[in-house]
Design a protein around this motif. Structure first.
Motif, PDB file in Angstrom:
ATOM      1  N   LEU A   1     105.857  49.882  53.468  1.00 32.14           N
ATOM      2  CA  LEU A   1     105.250  48.912  52.562  1.00 32.14           C
ATOM      3  C   LEU A   1     104.160  49.549  51.698  1.00 32.14           C
ATOM      4  N   GLN A   2     103.416  50.488  52.258  1.00 33.22           N
ATOM      5  CA  GLN A   2     102.405  51.198  51.467  1.00 33.22           C
ATOM      6  C   GLN A   2     103.045  51.940  50.299  1.00 33.22           C
ATOM      7  N   VAL A   3     104.179  52.561  50.546  1.00 29.89           N
ATOM      8  CA  VAL A   3     104.882  53.278  49.470  1.00 29.89           C
ATOM      9  C   VAL A   3     105.290  52.300  48.375  1.00 29.89           C
ATOM     10  N   ILE A   4     105.843  51.160  48.773  1.00 29.19           N
ATOM     11  CA  ILE A   4     106.270  50.148  47.796  1.00 29.19           C
ATOM     12  C   ILE A   4     105.067  49.655  46.988  1.00 29.19           C
ATOM     13  N   ILE A   5     103.974  49.350  47.669  1.00 27.49           N
ATOM     14  CA  ILE A   5     102.774  48.851  46.984  1.00 27.49           C
ATOM     15  C   ILE A   5     102.224  49.907  46.035  1.00 27.49           C
ATOM     16  N   ASN A   6     102.198  51.154  46.467  1.00 31.93           N
ATOM     17  CA  ASN A   6     101.719  52.232  45.591  1.00 31.93           C
ATOM     18  C   ASN A   6     102.610  52.405  44.366  1.00 31.93           C
ATOM     19  N   ASP A   7     103.915  52.252  44.545  1.00 29.74           N
ATOM     20  CA  ASP A   7     104.859  52.422  43.436  1.00 29.74           C
ATOM     21  C   ASP A   7     104.890  51.221  42.495  1.00 29.74           C
ATOM     22  N   GLU A   8     104.828  50.016  43.057  1.00 30.48           N
ATOM     23  CA  GLU A   8     105.052  48.806  42.261  1.00 30.48           C
ATOM     24  C   GLU A   8     103.793  47.995  41.982  1.00 30.48           C
ATOM     25  N   GLY A   9     102.708  48.322  42.660  1.00 32.83           N
ATOM     26  CA  GLY A   9     101.464  47.587  42.469  1.00 32.83           C
ATOM     27  C   GLY A   9     101.323  46.427  43.436  1.00 32.83           C
ATOM     28  N   CYS A  10     100.190  45.760  43.326  1.00 34.06           N
ATOM     29  CA  CYS A  10      99.851  44.676  44.253  1.00 34.06           C
ATOM     30  C   CYS A  10     100.233  43.289  43.755  1.00 34.06           C
ATOM     31  N   SER A  11     100.640  43.203  42.509  1.00 35.12           N
ATOM     32  CA  SER A  11     100.977  41.887  41.971  1.00 35.12           C
ATOM     33  C   SER A  11     102.321  41.943  41.262  1.00 35.12           C
ATOM     34  N   GLU A  12     102.871  40.747  41.093  1.00 34.19           N
ATOM     35  CA  GLU A  12     104.136  40.623  40.360  1.00 34.19           C
ATOM     36  C   GLU A  12     104.073  39.360  39.514  1.00 34.19           C
ATOM     37  N   GLU A  13     104.801  39.389  38.433  1.00 32.12           N
ATOM     38  CA  GLU A  13     104.826  38.221  37.556  1.00 32.12           C
ATOM     39  C   GLU A  13     105.823  37.209  38.097  1.00 32.12           C
ATOM     40  N   TYR A  14     105.538  35.948  37.815  1.00 31.92           N
ATOM     41  CA  TYR A  14     106.459  34.900  38.218  1.00 31.92           C
ATOM     42  C   TYR A  14     106.646  33.921  37.076  1.00 31.92           C
ATOM     43  N   MET A  15     107.779  33.221  37.133  1.00 32.12           N
ATOM     44  CA  MET A  15     108.059  32.153  36.183  1.00 32.12           C
ATOM     45  C   MET A  15     108.416  30.931  37.015  1.00 32.12           C
ATOM     46  N   ASN A  16     107.620  29.880  36.854  1.00 28.88           N
ATOM     47  CA  ASN A  16     107.826  28.663  37.629  1.00 28.88           C
ATOM     48  C   ASN A  16     107.998  27.515  36.643  1.00 28.88           C
ATOM     49  N   GLY A  17     109.219  27.195  36.353  1.00 27.26           N
ATOM     50  CA  GLY A  17     109.481  26.146  35.373  1.00 27.26           C
ATOM     51  C   GLY A  17     109.643  26.734  33.987  1.00 27.26           C
ATOM     52  N   ALA A  18     109.650  25.877  32.998  1.00 29.14           N
ATOM     53  CA  ALA A  18     109.933  26.293  31.627  1.00 29.14           C
ATOM     54  C   ALA A  18     108.823  27.139  31.016  1.00 29.14           C
ATOM     55  N   ASN A  19     107.582  26.726  31.149  1.00 32.83           N
ATOM     56  CA  ASN A  19     106.490  27.428  30.473  1.00 32.83           C
ATOM     57  C   ASN A  19     105.384  27.904  31.422  1.00 32.83           C
ATOM     58  N   GLN A  20     105.661  27.993  32.671  1.00 33.74           N
ATOM     59  CA  GLN A  20     104.639  28.414  33.619  1.00 33.74           C
ATOM     60  C   GLN A  20     104.885  29.862  34.032  1.00 33.74           C
ATOM     61  N   TYR A  21     103.997  30.719  33.598  1.00 33.06           N
ATOM     62  CA  TYR A  21     104.071  32.135  33.922  1.00 33.06           C
ATOM     63  C   TYR A  21     102.751  32.549  34.561  1.00 33.06           C
ATOM     64  N   GLY A  22     102.782  33.606  35.275  1.00 35.40           N
ATOM     65  CA  GLY A  22     101.540  34.105  35.837  1.00 35.40           C
ATOM     66  C   GLY A  22     101.781  35.308  36.725  1.00 35.40           C
ATOM     67  N   LYS A  23     100.759  35.684  37.443  1.00 35.59           N
ATOM     68  CA  LYS A  23     100.853  36.794  38.385  1.00 35.59           C
ATOM     69  C   LYS A  23     100.483  36.284  39.762  1.00 35.59           C
ATOM     70  N   LYS A  24     101.093  36.868  40.752  1.00 35.90           N
ATOM     71  CA  LYS A  24     100.772  36.544  42.136  1.00 35.90           C
ATOM     72  C   LYS A  24     100.834  37.825  42.955  1.00 35.90           C
ATOM     73  N   ALA A  25     100.299  37.762  44.163  1.00 39.59           N
ATOM     74  CA  ALA A  25     100.365  38.914  45.059  1.00 39.59           C
ATOM     75  C   ALA A  25     101.838  39.231  45.325  1.00 39.59           C
ATOM     76  N   SER A  26     102.152  40.502  45.318  1.00 36.96           N
ATOM     77  CA  SER A  26     103.545  40.893  45.530  1.00 36.96           C
ATOM     78  C   SER A  26     103.986  40.550  46.947  1.00 36.96           C
ATOM     79  N   ALA A  27     105.278  40.399  47.116  1.00 39.97           N
ATOM     80  CA  ALA A  27     105.836  40.118  48.435  1.00 39.97           C
ATOM     81  C   ALA A  27     105.512  41.258  49.399  1.00 39.97           C
ATOM     82  N   ALA A  28     105.536  42.495  48.907  1.00 35.41           N
ATOM     83  CA  ALA A  28     105.222  43.643  49.756  1.00 35.41           C
ATOM     84  C   ALA A  28     103.770  43.584  50.233  1.00 35.41           C
ATOM     85  N   LEU A  29     102.863  43.186  49.347  1.00 37.84           N
ATOM     86  CA  LEU A  29     101.453  43.087  49.719  1.00 37.84           C
ATOM     87  C   LEU A  29     101.244  41.969  50.743  1.00 37.84           C
TER      88      LEU A  29
END
Length: 113
Positions: free
Chosen positions: A49-77
């Motif tokens: 998981l440390q390798v994944i977090i180092n490679d991909e970062g601690c957050s990921e973007e999400y889309m929830n519905g038509a116009n709701q975008y944002g960032k959240k903690a990654s699944a790996a984190l």
């Protein structure tokens, strides 16, 4: 040199940990064995998981519905944070069961991990 399979790395970590407890009486080993197996699995999974977090970062973007975008903690984190708590609990329990002549200070344990 290729990367070892996860199962091989877990077996190696298990063997490393088990060597520290080999002098325990059989009745205590019945308690220690499952803890060692879990600790080995968690240690290797945390490393991955440390390798994944180092490679991909601690957050990921999400889309929830038509116009709701944002960032959240990654699944790996999230998985890492949950697993590290359990790993620390198992490690503490194991350290209390270690034979006195094999006990290390917290600093020494951290240096070896």
């Amino acid at each position: 040199m290729g990367k070892k399979k996860k199962s091989t790395r877990i077996e190696e970590e298990y063997a490393r940990l088990k060597a520290k407890y080999q002098t325990l009486p059989e009745n205590q080993m019945a308690i220690v064995e499952p803890l060692l197996q879990n600790a080995a699995f968690m240690k290797i999974t945390l490393d991955d998981l440390q390798v994944i977090i180092n490679d991909e970062g601690c957050s990921e973007e999400y889309m929830n519905g038509a116009n709701q975008y944002g960032k959240k903690a990654s699944a790996a984190l999230q998985a890492y944070n949950s697993l590290i708590k359990n790993y620390n609990t198992v490690s503490e329990r194991l350290s209390k069961l270690l034979p006195p002549d094999k006990q290390e200070s917290l600093l020494e344990r951290m240096r070896h991990e």
